[in-house]
Design a protein around this motif. Structure first.
Motif, PDB file in Angstrom:
ATOM      1  N   PRO A 138      22.610  -8.431   8.918  1.00 38.57           N
ATOM      2  CA  PRO A 138      22.356  -8.837   8.143  1.00 38.57           C
ATOM      3  C   PRO A 138      20.860  -9.583   7.436  1.00 38.57           C
ATOM      4  O   PRO A 138      20.588  -9.737   6.391  1.00 38.57           O
ATOM      5  N   LYS A 139      20.013 -10.725   8.519  1.00 43.97           N
ATOM      6  CA  LYS A 139      19.623 -11.111   8.030  1.00 43.97           C
ATOM      7  C   LYS A 139      18.089 -10.715   7.919  1.00 43.97           C
ATOM      8  O   LYS A 139      17.556 -11.050   7.014  1.00 43.97           O
ATOM      9  N   ARG A 140      18.268  -9.881   8.661  1.00 44.00           N
ATOM     10  CA  ARG A 140      16.962  -9.080   8.672  1.00 44.00           C
ATOM     11  C   ARG A 140      16.745  -7.977   7.764  1.00 44.00           C
ATOM     12  O   ARG A 140      15.665  -7.817   6.778  1.00 44.00           O
ATOM     13  N   LEU A 141      18.174  -7.379   7.422  1.00 40.77           N
ATOM     14  CA  LEU A 141      17.946  -6.913   6.540  1.00 40.77           C
ATOM     15  C   LEU A 141      17.563  -7.429   5.076  1.00 40.77           C
ATOM     16  O   LEU A 141      17.162  -7.159   4.558  1.00 40.77           O
ATOM     17  N   GLU A 142      17.989  -8.069   4.848  1.00 34.21           N
ATOM     18  CA  GLU A 142      17.609  -9.963   3.223  1.00 34.21           C
ATOM     19  C   GLU A 142      16.579  -9.398   3.645  1.00 34.21           C
ATOM     20  O   GLU A 142      15.843  -9.520   2.542  1.00 34.21           O
ATOM     21  N   SER A 143      15.684  -9.483   4.420  1.00 38.20           N
ATOM     22  CA  SER A 143      14.605 -10.249   3.977  1.00 38.20           C
ATOM     23  C   SER A 143      13.441  -9.382   4.097  1.00 38.20           C
ATOM     24  O   SER A 143      12.937  -9.644   3.636  1.00 38.20           O
ATOM     25  N   LEU A 144      13.950  -8.205   4.608  1.00 36.82           N
ATOM     26  CA  LEU A 144      12.708  -6.780   4.542  1.00 36.82           C
ATOM     27  C   LEU A 144      13.231  -6.390   3.133  1.00 36.82           C
ATOM     28  O   LEU A 144      12.440  -6.070   1.899  1.00 36.82           O
ATOM     29  N   ILE A 145      14.260  -6.263   2.027  1.00 38.05           N
ATOM     30  CA  ILE A 145      15.127  -6.342   1.082  1.00 38.05           C
ATOM     31  C   ILE A 145      14.182  -7.187   0.132  1.00 38.05           C
ATOM     32  O   ILE A 145      13.464  -6.816  -1.293  1.00 38.05           O
ATOM     33  N   GLN A 146      14.025  -8.327   0.373  1.00 34.51           N
ATOM     34  CA  GLN A 146      13.322  -9.648  -0.425  1.00 34.51           C
ATOM     35  C   GLN A 146      11.675  -9.081  -0.338  1.00 34.51           C
ATOM     36  O   GLN A 146      11.101  -8.636  -1.326  1.00 34.51           O
ATOM     37  N   LEU A 147      11.324  -8.395   0.607  1.00 31.26           N
ATOM     38  CA  LEU A 147       9.832  -8.252   0.970  1.00 31.26           C
ATOM     39  C   LEU A 147       9.498  -7.069   0.191  1.00 31.26           C
ATOM     40  O   LEU A 147       8.556  -7.333  -0.630  1.00 31.26           O
ATOM     41  N   ASN A 148      10.930  -5.825   0.317  1.00 36.86           N
ATOM     42  CA  ASN A 148      10.658  -5.397  -0.680  1.00 36.86           C
ATOM     43  C   ASN A 148      10.675  -5.362  -1.985  1.00 36.86           C
ATOM     44  O   ASN A 148       9.520  -4.403  -2.695  1.00 36.86           O
ATOM     45  N   GLN A 149      10.899  -6.217  -2.453  1.00 32.89           N
ATOM     46  CA  GLN A 149      10.873  -6.672  -3.897  1.00 32.89           C
ATOM     47  C   GLN A 149       9.570  -6.906  -4.095  1.00 32.89           C
ATOM     48  O   GLN A 149       9.710  -6.653  -5.665  1.00 32.89           O
ATOM     49  N   SER A 150       9.433  -7.755  -3.388  1.00 37.64           N
ATOM     50  CA  SER A 150       8.120  -8.887  -4.388  1.00 37.64           C
ATOM     51  C   SER A 150       6.959  -7.719  -3.820  1.00 37.64           C
ATOM     52  O   SER A 150       6.069  -8.453  -4.676  1.00 37.64           O
ATOM     53  N   ASP A 151       7.501  -7.377  -2.772  1.00 37.66           N
ATOM     54  CA  ASP A 151       5.186  -6.841  -2.749  1.00 37.66           C
ATOM     55  C   ASP A 151       5.632  -5.167  -3.313  1.00 37.66           C
ATOM     56  O   ASP A 151       5.051  -4.485  -2.941  1.00 37.66           O
ATOM     57  N   GLY A 152       6.622  -4.884  -3.216  1.00 35.62           N
ATOM     58  CA  GLY A 152       6.958  -3.197  -3.904  1.00 35.62           C
ATOM     59  C   GLY A 152       6.385  -2.828  -5.236  1.00 35.62           C
ATOM     60  O   GLY A 152       7.030  -3.546  -5.552  1.00 35.62           O
ATOM     61  N   ALA A 153       5.583  -1.236  -5.974  1.00 33.37           N
ATOM     62  CA  ALA A 153       4.857  -0.941  -6.670  1.00 33.37           C
ATOM     63  C   ALA A 153       6.583  -0.317  -7.230  1.00 33.37           C
ATOM     64  O   ALA A 153       6.198  -0.444  -8.619  1.00 33.37           O
ATOM     65  N   VAL A 154       7.264  -0.049  -6.486  1.00 33.72           N
ATOM     66  CA  VAL A 154       8.386   0.826  -7.429  1.00 33.72           C
ATOM     67  C   VAL A 154       9.561   0.624  -6.647  1.00 33.72           C
ATOM     68  O   VAL A 154      10.021  -0.052  -5.662  1.00 33.72           O
ATOM     69  N   HIS A 155      11.124   1.067  -6.861  1.00 36.98           N
ATOM     70  CA  HIS A 155      12.431   1.092  -5.878  1.00 36.98           C
ATOM     71  C   HIS A 155      12.066   0.875  -5.060  1.00 36.98           C
ATOM     72  O   HIS A 155      11.931   2.285  -4.631  1.00 36.98           O
TER      73      HIS A 155
ATOM     74  N   THR B   7       0.473  -0.809  -0.175  1.00 38.97           N
ATOM     75  CA  THR B   7       0.049  -0.521   0.079  1.00 38.97           C
ATOM     76  C   THR B   7       1.375   1.129   0.012  1.00 38.97           C
ATOM     77  O   THR B   7       1.120   2.714  -0.352  1.00 38.97           O
ATOM     78  N   GLY B   8       2.132   1.756   0.871  1.00 39.75           N
ATOM     79  CA  GLY B   8       2.927   2.255   0.492  1.00 39.75           C
ATOM     80  C   GLY B   8       3.389   2.421  -0.480  1.00 39.75           C
ATOM     81  O   GLY B   8       3.806   3.836  -1.192  1.00 39.75           O
ATOM     82  N   SER B   9       4.024   1.211  -1.245  1.00 41.31           N
ATOM     83  CA  SER B   9       3.879   1.477  -2.365  1.00 41.31           C
ATOM     84  C   SER B   9       3.449   2.147  -3.677  1.00 41.31           C
ATOM     85  O   SER B   9       4.036   2.899  -4.545  1.00 41.31           O
ATOM     86  N   LEU B  10       2.418   1.754  -3.713  1.00 41.35           N
ATOM     87  CA  LEU B  10       1.546   2.579  -4.175  1.00 41.35           C
ATOM     88  C   LEU B  10       0.970   3.560  -4.221  1.00 41.35           C
ATOM     89  O   LEU B  10       0.940   4.312  -5.104  1.00 41.35           O
ATOM     90  N   ALA B  11       1.107   4.248  -2.746  1.00 41.04           N
ATOM     91  CA  ALA B  11       0.932   5.535  -2.745  1.00 41.04           C
ATOM     92  C   ALA B  11       1.419   6.285  -3.505  1.00 41.04           C
ATOM     93  O   ALA B  11       1.729   7.052  -4.117  1.00 41.04           O
TER      94      ALA B  11
END
Length: 424
Positions: free
Chosen positions: A101-118, A75-79
């Motif tokens: 690193p583990k938490r950051l990598e997990s969040l980056i993966q989520l950003n890539q899968s769910d994000g509408a923008v970079h 929703t944030g990236s669609l906004a």
């Protein structure tokens, strides 16, 4: 896929000129007065609207994981896309915070899968985004950290900030700071003028400026790139201006709401006017505008901070800090500053696209040019539009700008040549 944007107007040398744009496999291949549609899979008629490089926002809050009731990455990236942004920097005040690193990598993966923008992801400066135990800076850089910040909280201990800056400087990484000395806030919620009128606690400007001054001295000692979040006070502007003249590697951002509003606009106990730092006086607002115009402040960043309706119900005294900004930033600023002749359109695009990309060394953002990714926003500069809550893509509706009539509505946003937002 080959697609062409026809009948658009782009900025060239500060002037709007008619141009078509050919996109192939997500990359801008040609910009010319006329391209035509032969061999093209898809034609976008821009109807003589303004076609811009996608906007870049280095300061958003997406709340996921941990507070998905306020906002999600989707929703944030669609906004963001609704507002014309194609690249954003997501702050690390999520639960759990990206402090390993583990938490950051997990969040980056989520950003890539769910994000509408970079989505560029910040890592924290300290573990759990609090206290004084520093994170593993080299490991987090290797894991993909965009920069380091504890945004939402200032680093209270000077030695902690000094040592963080030393490590970040060695890695050529930025320290991005919410400047706030907690001992000087006195649990305040508003600037003096509004606080006195409404009988609420004051958060003095010195809580911001004192910590900014400390950090700038530490930045001089370490050579780190130090970036000041959401400047609100004229005193902070003066300190940053002096630091830049002294050659210290400091940059700064200002929010749309601090440019558009002052504490004089708070005439009733309305939590949609509660943000941190608070709206300051009209003289502070004018100093922020002057700071943008003379280069003291480098860019505009929204500090998009969505909350639930319950979070923003009741009194300013008890409601959560923060307002949304992704969906209202460009149109409000264009209407109030460009249409009135205070800023030029070229200046606004510089502060909202080119400059943040340059400051944070984003190689392929903030540019509408042949060979660059087709991250593009199309805006209607001519037709008035009323901001209505039902059009928000964000879960957060907490903004005082609902109901404003504006120019500069987003018509379409493309990321890597793909349409991620299109108005009705």
């Amino acid at each position: 896929m080959k697609r062409v944007i026809m009948n658009g107007r782009i900025l060239e040398n500060g002037q709007l000129v008619d141009r078509d744009i050919l996109i192939d496999d997500g990359v801008v291949k040609k910009i010319a007065p006329t391209i035509g549609s032969n061999g093209v899979d898809n034609v976008i008629d821009a109807h003589h609207h303004f076609v811009s490089s996608g906007l870049v926002d280095v300061h958003v809050h997406y709340r996921q994981p941990g507070q998905e009731q306020k906002e999600t990455i989707k929703t944030g990236s669609l906004a963001a896309a609704h507002g014309g942004f194609t690249t954003v920097g997501a702050m690390p005040n999520v639960i759990p915070a990206p402090d390993s690193p583990k938490r950051l990598e997990s969040l980056i993966q989520l950003n890539q899968s769910d994000g509408a923008v970079h989505i560029k992801q910040y890592a924290t400066i300290t573990t759990h985004r609090g206290g004084d135990e520093l994170v593993d800076f080299p490991a987090l850089k290797k894991a993909g950290a965009f920069a380091f910040s504890n945004d939402g909280n200032g680093i209270q201990k000077s030695s902690t900030m000094y040592e963080a800056m030393q490590q970040a400087a060695q890695l050529d990484m930025a320290i991005v700071e919410h400047v706030q000395d907690d001992d000087l806030t006195y649990d305040g919620v508003l600037n003096s003028g509004a606080a006195n009128r409404l009988g609420l606690k004051e958060m003095p400007w010195v809580s911001e400026t004192a910590q900014a001054a400390r950090d700038i001295i530490l930045a001089e000692a370490t050579g780190v790139h130090y970036h000041v979040c959401h400047v609100s006070s004229k005193h902070t502007v003066n300190i940053i201006r002096a630091a830049k003249k002294a050659g210290i590697n400091v940059t700064a951002e200002v929010t749309p709401h601090h440019l558009l509003l002052s504490d004089e606009d708070i005439t009733e106990d309305n939590p949609n006017y509660k943000m941190n730092p608070p709206l300051r006086g009209e003289d502070d607002r004018q100093a922020l505008i002057a700071g943008l115009l003379d280069g003291t402040i480098d860019m505009i960043a929204t500090d998009h901070a969505p909350h639930t309706k319950e979070d923003k119900t009741g009194s300013i005294a008890t409601a959560s800090f923060g307002i949304t900004g992704s969906e209202t930033a460009f149109n409000m600023l264009y209407t109030k500053f460009v249409k009135t002749g205070i800023f030029t359109l070229d200046q606004l695009i510089n502060w909202m696209s080119r400059r943040p990309a340059a400051v944070f060394k984003m190689a392929h953002a903030g540019s509408l040019a042949v060979g660059e990714p087709a991250d593009i926003a199309i805006f209607d500069l001519d037709k008035p539009h009323t901001i209505v809550e039902s059009e928000y893509r964000s879960k957060g509706k907490n903004t005082p700008f609902t109901g404003e009539t504006v120019y500069g509505e987003t018509v379409m946003s493309l990321v890597d040549g793909n349409v991620v937002y299109q108005n009705n």
